[in-house]
Design an enzyme around this catalytic site. Structure first.
Site, mmCIF file in Angstrom:
data_model
loop_
_atom_site.group_PDB
_atom_site.id
_atom_site.type_symbol
_atom_site.label_atom_id
_atom_site.label_comp_id
_atom_site.label_asym_id
_atom_site.label_seq_id
_atom_site.Cartn_x
_atom_site.Cartn_y
_atom_site.Cartn_z
ATOM 1 N N LYS A 1 0.830 -1.207 0.000
ATOM 2 C CA LYS A 1 0.000 0.000 0.000
ATOM 3 C C LYS A 1 0.862 1.254 0.000
ATOM 4 O O LYS A 1 1.848 1.343 0.738
ATOM 5 C CB LYS A 1 -0.922 -0.022 1.229
ATOM 6 C CG LYS A 1 -1.915 1.140 1.301
ATOM 7 C CD LYS A 1 -2.819 0.987 2.513
ATOM 8 C CE LYS A 1 -3.826 2.125 2.607
ATOM 9 N NZ LYS A 1 -4.724 1.975 3.780
ATOM 10 N N SER B 1 -10.501 0.306 6.636
ATOM 11 C CA SER B 1 -9.746 0.451 5.396
ATOM 12 C C SER B 1 -9.142 -0.822 4.836
ATOM 13 O O SER B 1 -8.661 -0.828 3.704
ATOM 14 C CB SER B 1 -8.636 1.493 5.582
ATOM 15 O OG SER B 1 -9.174 2.787 5.620
ATOM 16 N N SER C 1 -9.506 2.464 2.620
ATOM 17 C CA SER C 1 -8.489 3.165 1.861
ATOM 18 C C SER C 1 -7.480 2.238 1.191
ATOM 19 O O SER C 1 -6.686 2.695 0.356
ATOM 20 C CB SER C 1 -7.736 4.126 2.782
ATOM 21 O OG SER C 1 -7.025 3.431 3.795
#
Length: 480
Positions: free
Chosen positions: A89, A188, A164
């Site tokens: 990420k 997320s 996210s």
């Protein structure tokens, strides 16, 4: 530049990480061949889903060749993830790489340290081949930013991959990575897992080490994402454990079993809506089907009333707006013209919170924790939907009206049932697919267990996966 295949072998691209590693060890698949297929798959799907902020194929190929040589020697010194690519990420620090956090403010920010949990993956033989998209500052349930654009679920390109950790979920669903990292402060990891039909794990707070100030926030965790429960458990066992530089990390290291007994005789609690969420028909239908599967597996189901109210939604909103929004405000105020709509929304929300309301969030957590503790004292685990609604536009704006069952809901929090379990930070939560809705989009359930009892959610998740496989079945892959 790495030379790729003309067309990816989808059976290889969608193979579980566990099976890929077994083939590496049996020398029936080479890390170089496998990476070549992932690169080819990336070239096929990226223009449509936009899951990666950067690719590092040349570096990755060097490491794949090194792993191939290790397997060829057959000396027995192979590491657990030897030769396996992992998508990271674009919030997770990687020494020498630009880590943007989805923001123009950090477009040139080069990390000087590798995240503690990510380093453990690399020490175990994995390497990164790509960084995955996130909304600015990881602040939204959709992955849309001014710096990297819009990321979409492979199941329906008009709809969000979630956020996210959206690029992580989308790349897993598209077959361009076998494993990916995520982080979760309000859902997320679980939101994109649900939107993309994959598996995501929010570990108990402190289970996995962090190298940022958010290591000291009980809502915030880093965790694994994959296409199978077994892959996520494998990854979690490597990421977890105390770290000398993270005083919040828990001792001793907690090892998840990779196989489990069945569910016969276990009492499992459930709620469809946690008392205050709207749930659409697609989610409701597949959640009820999941409950039927649990019954067929011999579990005893108990519908429970947690007595939670919409106060929980307001409490988490205030908590995150006050702390997380304050952090964003300190950056955005340097040049408001660079901010995305979601970041600007969070900064404005920060201005409308008070320390009194912030303390009230702690009061709400205490009350919710007591009600939940009573349930889990009597029941092995708890089940509810991960999201109440999946038809969220990929480029959803905070100013856009969002309605479920004709009722307007909060565009940030009203469609996800995840954040109450960030409030109960020590509870492990595993999000697993529950099926495909009539609209063609995947749905998901959350499995929650009492605090620090991680193995329980994996036991239930593995049983559900065996009874209801999704991405492991060819006909159930997204039709990209």
């Amino acid at each position: 530049m790495v030379t790729t295949l003309n067309k990816a072998d989808l059976d290889l691209c969608y193979m579980s990480a566990t099976d890929v590693l077994a083939k590496f060890r049996a020398r029936s698949l080479s890390p170089v061949e496998y990476l070549d297929n992932l690169i080819a798959r990336t070239e096929e799907v990226e223009p449509r889903i936009n899951a990666f902020t950067a690719t590092h194929f040349d570096k990755a190929m060097v490491q794949a060749k090194s792993a191939e040589a290790r397997y060829a020697k057959g000396t027995g010194d192979l590491r657990p993830l030897e030769g396996l690519p992992v998508a990271i990420k674009d919030e997770v620090d990687l020494t020498g790489e630009i880590v943007t956090q989805g923001s123009l403010y950090y477009k040139d920010e080069v990390a000087t340290e590798t995240h503690f949990a990510a380093q453990r993956l690399f020490d175990a033989g994995a390497f990164y081949h790509a960084q995955t998209t996130t909304p600015e500052f990881c602040c939204a349930g959709v992955t849309d930013s001014r710096i990297h654009g819009t990321t979409r679920t492979p199941w329906g390109l008009d709809y969000t991959c979630g956020g996210s950790s959206g690029g992580s979920g989308a790349s897993l669903a598209a077959g361009s990575t076998p494993l990916a990292t995520g982080s979760d402060i309000g859902g997320s990891i679980r939101i994109p897992a649900a939107c993309c039909g994959v598996v995501g794990y929010k570990p108990p707070y402190g289970r996995n080490p962090d190298n940022t100030a958010f290591a000291y926030d009980m809502y915030a965790v880093v965790g694994p994402m994959g296409r199978t429960v077994e892959d996520v458990a494998l990854m979690q066992n490597i990421m977890c454990g105390p770290h000398p530089l993270d005083n919040a990390s828990i001792r001793p290291k907690y090892e998840l079993p990779l196989t489990h007994k069945g569910l016969k005789g276990l009492k499992i609690a459930w709620s469809m809506d946690l008392n205050f969420f709207e749930i659409d028909d697609h989610v409701r239908t597949n959640t009820l089907r999941t409950l039927d599967i649990l019954k067929d597996l011999g579990a005893e189901l108990v519908e429970v009333d947690l007595s939670w109210t919409a106060r929980a939604e307001r409490a988490v909103e205030v908590y995150l707006d006050h702390l997380f929004g304050g952090y964003m405000a300190s950056v955005v105020e340097t040049d408001p013209s660079l901010a995305s709509p979601w970041a600007a929304y969070c900064v404005k929300a920060n201005q409308n919170t008070s320390s009194t309301e912030f303390y009230d969030a702690y009061e709400a957590q205490m009350e919710m924790g007591r009600a939940f503790g009573i349930v889990l004292e009597d029941c092995y685990a708890f089940i509810c939907p991960t999201l109440g609604h999946h038809e969220i536009p990929a480029d959803q704006n905070p100013a856009d009206r969002l309605a479920i069952n004709g009722k307007a809901v909060n565009p940030m929090y009203g469609w996800t049932l995840c954040h109450p379990f960030n409030m109960l930070g020590r509870c492990p939560v595993l999000s697993v697919p529950s099926g495909i809705g009539g609209n063609g989009l995947p749905t998901s359930v959350q499995i929650v267990a009492r605090h620090l009892d991680d193995a329980r959610v994996f036991r239930v998740g593995q049983a559900l996966q065996q009874a209801n496989p999704l991405l492991t079945t060819i006909n159930n892959r997204p039709k990209l």
